[in-house]
Design a protein around this motif. Structure first.
Motif, PDB file in Angstrom:
ATOM      1  N   ALA A  14     -52.920 -59.592 -33.939  1.00  0.00           N
ATOM      2  CA  ALA A  14     -51.532 -59.312 -33.546  1.00  0.00           C
ATOM      3  C   ALA A  14     -51.426 -58.423 -32.311  1.00  0.00           C
ATOM      4  O   ALA A  14     -50.333 -58.201 -31.795  1.00  0.00           O
ATOM      5  CB  ALA A  14     -50.782 -58.680 -34.717  1.00  0.00           C
ATOM      6  N   GLN A  40     -55.707 -60.974 -39.742  1.00  0.00           N
ATOM      7  CA  GLN A  40     -55.678 -60.732 -38.282  1.00  0.00           C
ATOM      8  C   GLN A  40     -54.325 -60.190 -37.827  1.00  0.00           C
ATOM      9  O   GLN A  40     -53.822 -60.563 -36.769  1.00  0.00           O
ATOM     10  CB  GLN A  40     -56.061 -61.996 -37.510  1.00  0.00           C
ATOM     11  CG  GLN A  40     -57.544 -62.361 -37.699  1.00  0.00           C
ATOM     12  CD  GLN A  40     -57.966 -63.558 -36.875  1.00  0.00           C
ATOM     13  OE1 GLN A  40     -57.445 -64.648 -37.085  1.00  0.00           O
ATOM     14  NE2 GLN A  40     -58.887 -63.369 -35.949  1.00  0.00           N
ATOM     15  N   SER A  41     -53.758 -59.307 -38.651  1.00  0.00           N
ATOM     16  CA  SER A  41     -52.507 -58.659 -38.237  1.00  0.00           C
ATOM     17  C   SER A  41     -52.794 -57.317 -37.562  1.00  0.00           C
ATOM     18  O   SER A  41     -51.871 -56.537 -37.317  1.00  0.00           O
ATOM     19  CB  SER A  41     -51.574 -58.467 -39.435  1.00  0.00           C
ATOM     20  OG  SER A  41     -52.106 -57.532 -40.348  1.00  0.00           O
ATOM     21  N   LEU A  63     -53.271 -54.451 -34.966  1.00  0.00           N
ATOM     22  CA  LEU A  63     -52.570 -54.184 -33.708  1.00  0.00           C
ATOM     23  C   LEU A  63     -53.500 -53.520 -32.694  1.00  0.00           C
ATOM     24  O   LEU A  63     -53.041 -52.949 -31.711  1.00  0.00           O
ATOM     25  CB  LEU A  63     -51.353 -53.289 -33.994  1.00  0.00           C
ATOM     26  CG  LEU A  63     -50.292 -53.912 -34.915  1.00  0.00           C
ATOM     27  CD1 LEU A  63     -49.251 -52.885 -35.341  1.00  0.00           C
ATOM     28  CD2 LEU A  63     -49.606 -55.102 -34.237  1.00  0.00           C
ATOM     29  N   VAL A  75     -60.756 -59.630 -51.765  1.00  0.00           N
ATOM     30  CA  VAL A  75     -60.158 -58.979 -50.590  1.00  0.00           C
ATOM     31  C   VAL A  75     -59.254 -59.907 -49.777  1.00  0.00           C
ATOM     32  O   VAL A  75     -58.512 -59.460 -48.915  1.00  0.00           O
ATOM     33  CB  VAL A  75     -61.248 -58.424 -49.648  1.00  0.00           C
ATOM     34  CG1 VAL A  75     -61.944 -57.235 -50.256  1.00  0.00           C
ATOM     35  CG2 VAL A  75     -62.237 -59.528 -49.251  1.00  0.00           C
ATOM     36  N   PRO A  97     -45.770 -48.723 -46.687  1.00  0.00           N
ATOM     37  CA  PRO A  97     -45.196 -50.001 -46.284  1.00  0.00           C
ATOM     38  C   PRO A  97     -45.927 -50.565 -45.075  1.00  0.00           C
ATOM     39  O   PRO A  97     -46.205 -49.845 -44.133  1.00  0.00           O
ATOM     40  CB  PRO A  97     -43.742 -49.661 -45.939  1.00  0.00           C
ATOM     41  CG  PRO A  97     -43.686 -48.199 -45.786  1.00  0.00           C
ATOM     42  CD  PRO A  97     -44.857 -47.608 -46.509  1.00  0.00           C
ATOM     43  N   THR A  98     -46.288 -51.798 -45.140  1.00  0.00           N
ATOM     44  CA  THR A  98     -46.956 -52.432 -44.004  1.00  0.00           C
ATOM     45  C   THR A  98     -46.616 -53.914 -44.034  1.00  0.00           C
ATOM     46  O   THR A  98     -45.863 -54.364 -44.884  1.00  0.00           O
ATOM     47  CB  THR A  98     -48.475 -52.152 -44.040  1.00  0.00           C
ATOM     48  OG1 THR A  98     -49.058 -52.691 -42.871  1.00  0.00           O
ATOM     49  CG2 THR A  98     -49.166 -52.737 -45.248  1.00  0.00           C
ATOM     50  N   PHE A 139     -54.127 -58.789 -45.711  1.00  0.00           N
ATOM     51  CA  PHE A 139     -55.005 -58.963 -46.870  1.00  0.00           C
ATOM     52  C   PHE A 139     -55.355 -57.586 -47.448  1.00  0.00           C
ATOM     53  O   PHE A 139     -55.432 -56.598 -46.699  1.00  0.00           O
ATOM     54  CB  PHE A 139     -56.318 -59.640 -46.461  1.00  0.00           C
ATOM     55  CG  PHE A 139     -56.200 -61.088 -46.083  1.00  0.00           C
ATOM     56  CD1 PHE A 139     -54.974 -61.712 -45.967  1.00  0.00           C
ATOM     57  CD2 PHE A 139     -57.358 -61.838 -45.843  1.00  0.00           C
ATOM     58  CE1 PHE A 139     -54.887 -63.058 -45.608  1.00  0.00           C
ATOM     59  CE2 PHE A 139     -57.276 -63.178 -45.491  1.00  0.00           C
ATOM     60  CZ  PHE A 139     -56.041 -63.792 -45.365  1.00  0.00           C
ATOM     61  N   GLY A 160     -58.265 -56.593 -48.243  1.00  0.00           N
ATOM     62  CA  GLY A 160     -59.467 -56.121 -47.541  1.00  0.00           C
ATOM     63  C   GLY A 160     -59.111 -55.479 -46.206  1.00  0.00           C
ATOM     64  O   GLY A 160     -59.645 -54.422 -45.848  1.00  0.00           O
ATOM     65  N   GLY A 161     -58.202 -56.109 -45.464  1.00  0.00           N
ATOM     66  CA  GLY A 161     -57.794 -55.570 -44.162  1.00  0.00           C
ATOM     67  C   GLY A 161     -57.095 -54.226 -44.320  1.00  0.00           C
ATOM     68  O   GLY A 161     -57.313 -53.305 -43.533  1.00  0.00           O
ATOM     69  N   THR A 162     -56.261 -54.108 -45.366  1.00  0.00           N
ATOM     70  CA  THR A 162     -55.543 -52.833 -45.539  1.00  0.00           C
ATOM     71  C   THR A 162     -56.513 -51.721 -45.940  1.00  0.00           C
ATOM     72  O   THR A 162     -56.363 -50.586 -45.504  1.00  0.00           O
ATOM     73  CB  THR A 162     -54.408 -52.940 -46.588  1.00  0.00           C
ATOM     74  OG1 THR A 162     -54.955 -53.304 -47.853  1.00  0.00           O
ATOM     75  CG2 THR A 162     -53.362 -53.943 -46.179  1.00  0.00           C
ATOM     76  N   GLY A 166     -69.782 -52.459 -43.519  1.00  0.00           N
ATOM     77  CA  GLY A 166     -70.040 -53.407 -44.589  1.00  0.00           C
ATOM     78  C   GLY A 166     -68.852 -54.342 -44.721  1.00  0.00           C
ATOM     79  O   GLY A 166     -67.770 -54.057 -44.195  1.00  0.00           O
ATOM     80  N   SER A 185     -40.019 -54.487 -33.858  1.00  0.00           N
ATOM     81  CA  SER A 185     -41.287 -54.733 -33.156  1.00  0.00           C
ATOM     82  C   SER A 185     -41.256 -56.092 -32.468  1.00  0.00           C
ATOM     83  O   SER A 185     -41.793 -56.255 -31.375  1.00  0.00           O
ATOM     84  CB  SER A 185     -42.483 -54.621 -34.102  1.00  0.00           C
ATOM     85  OG  SER A 185     -42.320 -55.487 -35.188  1.00  0.00           O
ATOM     86  N   VAL A 202     -66.295 -52.235 -32.325  1.00  0.00           N
ATOM     87  CA  VAL A 202     -65.098 -51.719 -32.981  1.00  0.00           C
ATOM     88  C   VAL A 202     -65.333 -50.224 -33.248  1.00  0.00           C
ATOM     89  O   VAL A 202     -66.455 -49.818 -33.558  1.00  0.00           O
ATOM     90  CB  VAL A 202     -64.830 -52.489 -34.304  1.00  0.00           C
ATOM     91  CG1 VAL A 202     -63.757 -51.802 -35.149  1.00  0.00           C
ATOM     92  CG2 VAL A 202     -64.403 -53.924 -33.999  1.00  0.00           C
TER      93      VAL A 202
END
Ligand SMILES: Cc1cc2nc3c(=O)[nH]c(=O)nc-3n(C[C@H](O)[C@H](O)[C@H](O)COP(=O)(O)OP(=O)(O)OC[C@H]3O[C@@H](n4cnc5c(N)ncnc54)[C@H](O)[C@@H]3O)c2cc1C
Length: 528
Positions: free
Chosen positions: A34, A70-71, A73, A105, A127-128, A133, A135-137, A222, A384, A523
């Motif tokens: 994103a 893939q959200s 930012l 995840v 809040p998001t 996902f 896993g992403g959070t 990991g 946004s 990263v």
């Protein structure tokens, strides 16, 4: 007794052969996140369903990038030539109890919420974006505290980490047993800022729990496959209020009073059905955002209106006792001003707004009024979207180098007024057009530059770096919830926060667990 030593195991779920997707047409939709950073490219995509497949891909690949929805930012979920591990198919609800769930995840927050709603339970993280996902959070520290995690390491070994079992040795290290050798993982010695949200590289604290090392690690240590999360056994009734203010100082005062009331409720109220005010979130939208929304017709589209002299609008999420009906809520609102009206959370809320002189312009979605709640949320989402579309337009019509130039900073709430003034001075000094919104009750704001030229992007980056240093001096974090990813400015802010020694300490953790630098390389920080 917690121990600093943890043994790994070999992955389960074999011997399925991972399927490598290399067809460019299939890969295309996974090449950006994103943040819309151009130039994403991947060696292949694998969508594993077992930890065995995850481990097999890691062992066979030179570099791997785990991805959720893939959200991101920050560009952290944009591939730079790695094999992508798309976790979407690890999306099962594996097991659950009254106050916990164990999930794959790849489950989205929206799907988790829908599954929990069937049994009246509730997962209340910050809040998001609800397509993210689990896993992403967790990887970006946007989730609640996990109590159990399964993580596949860069060596292909698997750790089952349970909260409370593995703690750092008093001299600051963990021992991770991988087959017949033991790896010493050093805990960084930096002190993290004392604010409610920090997504700034590796968590570190004296005698910390190993599970927290993987929170906010953004896939660099990991690949998580399963997580156990605490959930609430009952769902509260929600009320959403859109509150416009002509006076920004008054808006901040109302946020302060609501926070105080909520803290008092949490410290004194019974676990279910507190009579006090319970505020789970307050978000804010500044005057520039409101002007952009009006230009786009978002007020007409959503039916959410505000007076012309509004300088700041708040969106307040109130949690009411479970079972509160819309009729009860309307009665509480209607009787709030009456002498002798019963003491209800909603009545208190309305009286507080009345004393602030803003009750006439408030728009409230009572529990069960899903249509009204969706309108308010649609307005929030539009903020946004409207900013991003203007950045996109400037990129297409003015200069291709123009890109999103935004910050995600947090300060202790008591310093928020100062921060707003600093933002105003610094952005005005650089003649930048900036829209600001965010999670004001946490002291977490998102200033976004509206670039008219590439020079504005460059000036915006310098401003963000400068502001980041000021935020650190105010006791905050220049990286609050979006993470660091591969964004150069955010990586610089990480170095500002913990110094070069802090980055070196993170590199030492990475080197211990991922000596070949396979997982999400680049990263958080460059290799050297
Ligand atoms: C409209 C919109 C609103 C948003 N609002 C908010 C907000 O209010 N608050 C907030 O915090 N964020 C917000 N975000 C940012 C984003 O939603 C969060 O960062 C989210 O937590 C990322 O989840 P994801 O599944 O999309 O992860 P991705 O973007 O796919 O990945 C993010 C990072 O996590 C790593 N990762 C993903 N899965 C795993 C795994 N299984 N194991 C190890 N590492 C992994 C990736 O390598 C990457 O570094 C918003 C984004 C959008 C688009």
């Amino acid at each position: 007794m917690p121990d600093c030593r943890i043994a790994s195991r070999r992955p389960r779920g074999g011997p399925a052969e991972p399927r490598y997707i290399t067809d460019p047409d299939r890969l295309r939709s996974f090449l950006e996140d994103a943040a819309h950073v151009p130039g994403g490219h991947a060696a292949a995509l694998v969508m594993p369903t077992t930890e065995f497949e995850v481990a097999a891909v890691i062992e066979a690949s030179a570099a791997v990038l785990p991805i959720g929805a893939q959200s991101s930012l920050t560009g952290g979920a944009t591939p730079r030539g790695e094999v992508l591990l798309g976790m979407a198919r690890c999306n099962r609800m594996i097991d659950s109890g009254a106050d916990w769930v164990r999930v794959g995840v790849g489950m989205t927050l929206a799907d988790l919420d829908a599954a929990l709603a069937q049994t009246g339970r509730y997962y209340p993280p910050a809040p998001t974006f609800n397509g993210a996902f689990i896993g992403g959070t967790v990887a970006t520290n946007a989730a609640g505290a996990a109590t159990f995690k399964t993580v596949v390491l860069a060596t292909g070994d698997v750790l089952d980490i349970e909260r409370g079992i593995t703690r750092a040795h008093a001299d600051g290290h963990f021992d991770v047993v991988l087959g017949d050798r033991t790896v010493r993982v050093p805990v960084p010695a930096y002190r993290m800022p004392n604010v409610p949200k920090v997504s700034a590289g590796y968590f570190a604290a004296p005698e910390m729990d190993l599970i927290d090392l993987f929170v906010g690690a953004e896939g660099t240590l990991g690949v998580m496959t399963e997580v156990t999360l605490r959930v609430r056994p009952s769902r509260p009734a929600w009320c959403l209020a859109f509150v416009p203010f002509a006076d920004r100082t008054m808006a901040l005062q109302v946020v302060r009073l609501l926070r105080e009331a909520a803290h008092q409720t949490w410290s004194t109220g019974p676990p279910q059905g507190p009579r006090g005010l319970d505020v789970s979130a307050i978000e804010h939208i500044d005057a520039r955002c409101l002007a952009l929304l009006r230009d786009d017709g978002a007020d007409r589209r959503t039916g959410v209106a505000w007076p012309d002299d509004t300088t700041m609008a708040l969106i307040v999420t109130l949690e009411l006792p479970a079972g509160t009906t819309s009729q009860q809520a309307f009665e509480d609102i209607g009787r709030a001003g009456e002498a002798g009206a019963p003491e209800t959370p909603l009545g208190r809320f309305c009286r507080l707004l009345d004393r602030a002189g803003v009750m006439d312009d408030v728009q409230i979605a009572v529990p069960g009024d899903i249509a009204r709640a969706e309108q308010v949320l649609a307005l929030r989402e539009a903020v946004s979207a409207t900013v991003n579309s203007r950045v996109g337009l400037a990129q297409a019509t003015v200069d291709r180098r123009i890109e999103k130039t935004a910050a995600d900073m947090i300060v202790p709430f008591e310093r928020l007024g100062e921060l707003l003034e600093i933002y105003e001075t610094e952005f005005n000094r650089r003649a930048l057009d900036v829209a600001i919104w965010g999670h004001i009750s946490d002291g977490n704001l998102h200033p976004n530059v509206l670039p008219r030229s590439f020079a504005d992007v460059e000036a915006g980056r310098l401003a963000i770096l400068d502001l980041g240093r000021k935020v650190i001096r105010l006791g905050g974090s220049p990286l609050a919830e979006h993470g660091v990813g591969r964004n150069r400015v955010k990586q610089q802010l990480l170095a500002e926060l913990y110094g070069q020694t802090g980055i070196d300490a993170m590199r030492a953790v990475k080197r211990a667990l991922d000596p070949q630098w396979k997982l999400a390389p680049g990263v958080l920080f460059p290799r050297e």
